[in-house]
Motif scaffolding. Structure first.
Motif, short mmCIF file in Angstrom:
data_model
loop_
_atom_site.label_atom_id
_atom_site.label_comp_id
_atom_site.label_asym_id
_atom_site.label_seq_id
_atom_site.Cartn_x
_atom_site.Cartn_y
_atom_site.Cartn_z
N TRP A 68 5.67 3.68 0.50
CA TRP A 68 4.70 2.77 1.11
C TRP A 68 3.52 2.54 0.17
O TRP A 68 3.11 1.39 -0.06
CB TRP A 68 4.22 3.35 2.44
N ALA A 69 2.97 3.60 -0.38
CA ALA A 69 1.81 3.48 -1.27
C ALA A 69 2.15 2.69 -2.54
O ALA A 69 1.37 1.83 -2.97
CB ALA A 69 1.26 4.85 -1.62
N LEU A 70 3.30 2.97 -3.12
CA LEU A 70 3.70 2.23 -4.33
C LEU A 70 3.90 0.74 -4.03
O LEU A 70 3.51 -0.11 -4.83
CB LEU A 70 4.97 2.83 -4.93
N LEU A 71 4.50 0.45 -2.89
CA LEU A 71 4.69 -0.95 -2.51
C LEU A 71 3.35 -1.64 -2.28
O LEU A 71 3.16 -2.78 -2.73
CB LEU A 71 5.58 -1.03 -1.27
N VAL A 72 2.42 -0.98 -1.63
CA VAL A 72 1.10 -1.56 -1.41
C VAL A 72 0.39 -1.79 -2.75
O VAL A 72 -0.20 -2.87 -2.97
CB VAL A 72 0.24 -0.67 -0.48
#
Length: 119
Positions: A68-72
Motif C-alpha cells: 500500500w505504501a509503495l503504491l501510494v
C-alpha cells in the motif's frame, strides 16, 4: 420400537436412575456456562495455542502495508511528473488494494484498540 421404549422406561425406573439423569442435566448445564475463572483459563489457553500465528499476522500486516505504501508513493511520484497512467494507478489503489488493506490492518489492530477502550 420395543427396545427404545424399554430404554426410556429404564431411565425412570428407580431413584438411582433419576439421580443419574439429574447429574447428567446438571453437568450439561454447568458445561454451558463459564465462570470468570474458567473464562480466564480458556482465554490463556487460547492465547498459548495461537501464539505461533502472531508472526504470520505481523508478516501479512507488514507486507500489505508495504504494498500500500509503495503504491501510494508511486502514485505521488507519477502525479509529480504528470504521468498519463495516474488515473489507472488510483483506480488500482481504490478498487484492488484499499479493501484488503483495511480488513487486514483492522483485524490486526482493532483487537488491541478494543481492549484499550474496554479498560
Amino acid at each position: 420400537m420395543m427396545g427404545i421404549w424399554s430404554g426410556v422406561k429404564g431411565l425412570f425406573a428407580g431413584p438411582e436412575s433419576a439421580g443419574k439423569v439429574l447429574d447428567a442435566t446438571v453437568n450439561t448445564v454447568d458445561a454451558v456456562w463459564f465462570t470468570n475463572e474458567e473464562k480466564s483459563r480458556w482465554y490463556l489457553k487460547y492465547l498459548e495455542a495461537t501464539q505461533p500465528q502472531n508472526r504470520a499476522r505481523r508478516l501479512i500486516a507488514f507486507l500489505v502495508t508495504l504494498v500500500w505504501a509503495l503504491l501510494v508513493l508511486f502514485i505521488a511520484a507519477a502525479m509529480a511528473f504528470k504521468a498519463p497512467f495516474v488515473a489507472d494507478l488510483k483506480g488500482l489503489l481504490v478498487d484492488v488494494v484499499v479493501q484488503p488493506y483495511s480488513i487486514i490492518i483492522g483485524f490486526y489492530f482493532v483487537k488491541s484498540w478494543v481492549s484499550e477502550v474496554k479498560r
